[in-house]
Design a protein around this motif. Sequence first.
Motif, PDB file in Angstrom:
ATOM      1  N   ASP A 131      79.114  34.829  35.856  1.00 36.47           N
ATOM      2  CA  ASP A 131      80.298  35.058  36.673  1.00 36.47           C
ATOM      3  C   ASP A 131      79.954  35.017  38.162  1.00 36.47           C
ATOM      4  OD1 ASP A 131      83.161  36.087  37.003  1.00 36.47           O
ATOM      5  OD2 ASP A 131      82.006  37.635  38.029  1.00 36.47           O
ATOM      6  N   GLU A 132      78.827  35.622  38.510  1.00 31.73           N
ATOM      7  CA  GLU A 132      78.385  35.641  39.906  1.00 31.73           C
ATOM      8  C   GLU A 132      78.074  34.235  40.412  1.00 31.73           C
ATOM      9  OE1 GLU A 132      74.273  37.138  41.666  1.00 31.73           O
ATOM     10  OE2 GLU A 132      75.537  38.814  41.053  1.00 31.73           O
ATOM     11  N   LEU A 133      77.387  33.449  39.582  1.00 27.92           N
ATOM     12  CA  LEU A 133      77.058  32.084  39.984  1.00 27.92           C
ATOM     13  C   LEU A 133      78.316  31.257  40.209  1.00 27.92           C
ATOM     14  CD1 LEU A 133      74.120  31.371  37.524  1.00 27.92           C
ATOM     15  CD2 LEU A 133      73.943  31.661  39.995  1.00 27.92           C
ATOM     16  N   ASN A 134      79.349  31.546  39.433  1.00 28.48           N
ATOM     17  CA  ASN A 134      80.599  30.818  39.586  1.00 28.48           C
ATOM     18  C   ASN A 134      81.391  31.294  40.799  1.00 28.48           C
ATOM     19  OD1 ASN A 134      83.804  31.121  38.510  1.00 28.48           O
ATOM     20  ND2 ASN A 134      82.935  29.074  38.561  1.00 28.48           N
ATOM     21  N   THR A 135      81.594  32.601  40.905  1.00 29.47           N
ATOM     22  CA  THR A 135      82.470  33.112  41.955  1.00 29.47           C
ATOM     23  C   THR A 135      81.807  33.116  43.325  1.00 29.47           C
ATOM     24  OG1 THR A 135      81.820  35.392  41.441  1.00 29.47           O
ATOM     25  CG2 THR A 135      83.787  34.527  40.348  1.00 29.47           C
ATOM     26  N   GLU A 136      80.476  33.354  43.386  1.00 31.96           N
ATOM     27  CA  GLU A 136      79.798  33.450  44.673  1.00 31.96           C
ATOM     28  C   GLU A 136      79.118  32.144  45.075  1.00 31.96           C
ATOM     29  OE1 GLU A 136      77.187  36.798  44.782  1.00 31.96           O
ATOM     30  OE2 GLU A 136      78.728  38.215  44.125  1.00 31.96           O
ATOM     31  N   ALA A 137      78.582  31.412  44.107  1.00 27.30           N
ATOM     32  CA  ALA A 137      77.872  30.170  44.428  1.00 27.30           C
ATOM     33  C   ALA A 137      78.694  28.927  44.122  1.00 27.30           C
ATOM     34  CB  ALA A 137      76.534  30.120  43.673  1.00 27.30           C
ATOM     35  N   GLY A 138      79.858  29.098  43.500  1.00 23.87           N
ATOM     36  CA  GLY A 138      80.747  27.973  43.256  1.00 23.87           C
ATOM     37  C   GLY A 138      80.303  27.018  42.173  1.00 23.87           C
ATOM     38  N   ARG A 139      79.395  27.469  41.276  1.00 25.29           N
ATOM     39  CA  ARG A 139      78.894  26.564  40.245  1.00 25.29           C
ATOM     40  C   ARG A 139      79.894  26.426  39.092  1.00 25.29           C
ATOM     41  NH1 ARG A 139      72.359  27.469  39.605  1.00 25.29           N
ATOM     42  NH2 ARG A 139      71.932  27.912  41.793  1.00 25.29           N
ATOM     43  N   THR A 140      80.009  25.219  38.591  1.00 28.27           N
ATOM     44  CA  THR A 140      80.757  24.967  37.369  1.00 28.27           C
ATOM     45  C   THR A 140      79.836  25.279  36.196  1.00 28.27           C
ATOM     46  OG1 THR A 140      82.046  23.206  38.434  1.00 28.27           O
ATOM     47  CG2 THR A 140      81.969  23.213  36.012  1.00 28.27           C
ATOM     48  N   VAL A 141      80.325  26.073  35.242  1.00 29.97           N
ATOM     49  CA  VAL A 141      79.502  26.499  34.115  1.00 29.97           C
ATOM     50  C   VAL A 141      80.208  26.161  32.807  1.00 29.97           C
ATOM     51  CG1 VAL A 141      78.340  28.439  32.978  1.00 29.97           C
ATOM     52  CG2 VAL A 141      78.549  28.411  35.474  1.00 29.97           C
ATOM     53  N   VAL A 142      79.437  25.590  31.873  1.00 32.64           N
ATOM     54  CA  VAL A 142      79.914  25.385  30.503  1.00 32.64           C
ATOM     55  C   VAL A 142      78.925  26.096  29.597  1.00 32.64           C
ATOM     56  CG1 VAL A 142      80.552  23.732  28.717  1.00 32.64           C
ATOM     57  CG2 VAL A 142      80.815  23.114  31.132  1.00 32.64           C
ATOM     58  N   MET A 143      79.400  27.016  28.765  1.00 36.60           N
ATOM     59  CA  MET A 143      78.494  27.749  27.883  1.00 36.60           C
ATOM     60  C   MET A 143      79.068  27.861  26.483  1.00 36.60           C
ATOM     61  SD  MET A 143      78.879  31.619  29.420  1.00 36.60           S
ATOM     62  CE  MET A 143      80.491  32.357  29.745  1.00 36.60           C
ATOM     63  N   VAL A 144      78.166  27.747  25.515  1.00 32.82           N
ATOM     64  CA  VAL A 144      78.528  27.946  24.117  1.00 32.82           C
ATOM     65  C   VAL A 144      78.321  29.424  23.798  1.00 32.82           C
ATOM     66  CG1 VAL A 144      77.887  27.451  21.716  1.00 32.82           C
ATOM     67  CG2 VAL A 144      77.955  25.600  23.409  1.00 32.82           C
ATOM     68  N   LEU A 145      79.358  30.065  23.253  1.00 33.85           N
ATOM     69  CA  LEU A 145      79.285  31.473  22.875  1.00 33.85           C
ATOM     70  C   LEU A 145      79.815  31.666  21.469  1.00 33.85           C
ATOM     71  CD1 LEU A 145      80.626  33.309  26.080  1.00 33.85           C
ATOM     72  CD2 LEU A 145      78.244  33.099  25.350  1.00 33.85           C
ATOM     73  N   HIS A 146      79.364  32.749  20.822  1.00 30.97           N
ATOM     74  CA  HIS A 146      79.886  33.112  19.503  1.00 30.97           C
ATOM     75  C   HIS A 146      80.896  34.248  19.588  1.00 30.97           C
ATOM     76  CE1 HIS A 146      77.823  30.623  16.573  1.00 30.97           C
ATOM     77  NE2 HIS A 146      76.724  30.731  17.281  1.00 30.97           N
ATOM     78  N   ASP A 147      80.710  35.155  20.535  1.00 30.72           N
ATOM     79  CA  ASP A 147      81.566  36.325  20.643  1.00 30.72           C
ATOM     80  C   ASP A 147      82.873  35.931  21.344  1.00 30.72           C
ATOM     81  OD1 ASP A 147      82.739  38.779  21.857  1.00 30.72           O
ATOM     82  OD2 ASP A 147      80.983  39.753  20.961  1.00 30.72           O
ATOM     83  N   LEU A 148      83.983  35.990  20.596  1.00 24.45           N
ATOM     84  CA  LEU A 148      85.261  35.550  21.150  1.00 24.45           C
ATOM     85  C   LEU A 148      85.741  36.472  22.263  1.00 24.45           C
ATOM     86  CD1 LEU A 148      87.151  34.512  17.878  1.00 24.45           C
ATOM     87  CD2 LEU A 148      85.960  33.038  19.512  1.00 24.45           C
TER      88      LEU A 148
END
Length: 304
Positions: A216-233
């Motif tokens: 979340d920090e990398l996205n909101t503060e550094a502006g990075r686009t993130v794609v992640m695979v998760l199991h926990d809905l």
Amino acid sequence: MSDARRTPPPSRGHAASAPAATRSPESADGTPPPSVLAAHRLRLGYAGRTVVDGVDLAVPAGAVTAVVGPNACGKSTLLRGLARLLAPAAGTVTLDGTDIHRMPARALARRLGLLPQQAVAPEGVTVEGLVRLGRYPHQRMLTPWSEADQAAVEEALARTGTDALRDRPVDQLSGGQRQRAWIALALAQDTPLLLLDEPTTFLDLRHQLDVLDLVDELNTEAGRTVVMVLHDLGQAARYADHLVVMCDGRPAAAGPPADVLTAELVEKVFQVECRVVPDPETGTPLVVPRARPGGRGHRAARPR
């Protein structure tokens, strides 16, 4: 990694908040807009067996996207295709309109970073040595290791809480420590687009939240686009701006978590009857499975 943050900012995941994809295309300091990653009629597989079939997908730029779905639905295969680890049997993956298979490997590595699901470190390499590998795409022939390179490594170690482990061999770490070391490598690569395949694997609840807070920090503060695979809905709904729900090799639904994650969708995709209620901390969708007759959960609900 900080212990202070255990939930993302209040706007994350709320239906009333503006999606990250609508952010200004250029920041006040003149930095370029986030890169756009997309799949077009993408088909992927192994040894003649199709796993991902005919996928059209646009990753929202500047947002956090979570890819979810049942086991063997094609989540990790899709991520491997988006990262150019797997050549498509048909279709294309583009970055800002250019086929990634036509881009020089080093140029792509400066724009797209990947944390694979089962990464293997070189034998005997230390944590700092592993993280330094993330700077390889930025190196030039005969160019010495720079202060900027070391600063990127130090920041990655600090952000992931692995600075105290820098001299430890990676193959002597616990599963959770190894996972954080690999995340540090991906951060040191310093790309505007980051793909993470099950980044919370092997981590206890505290460190799962640490990693997701970091995303979340990398996205909101550094502006990075993130794609992640998760199991926990629940975690996916809490931390992502955009959900892609995979089923049988194709997206069954995609969009904001509040719009996508419904009881009907969960039953169709996961074959689990449930209720979807607001998370009491964030208001994002929270999946509560219904107790199965005769099962442990059903008996636990009875008065004692």
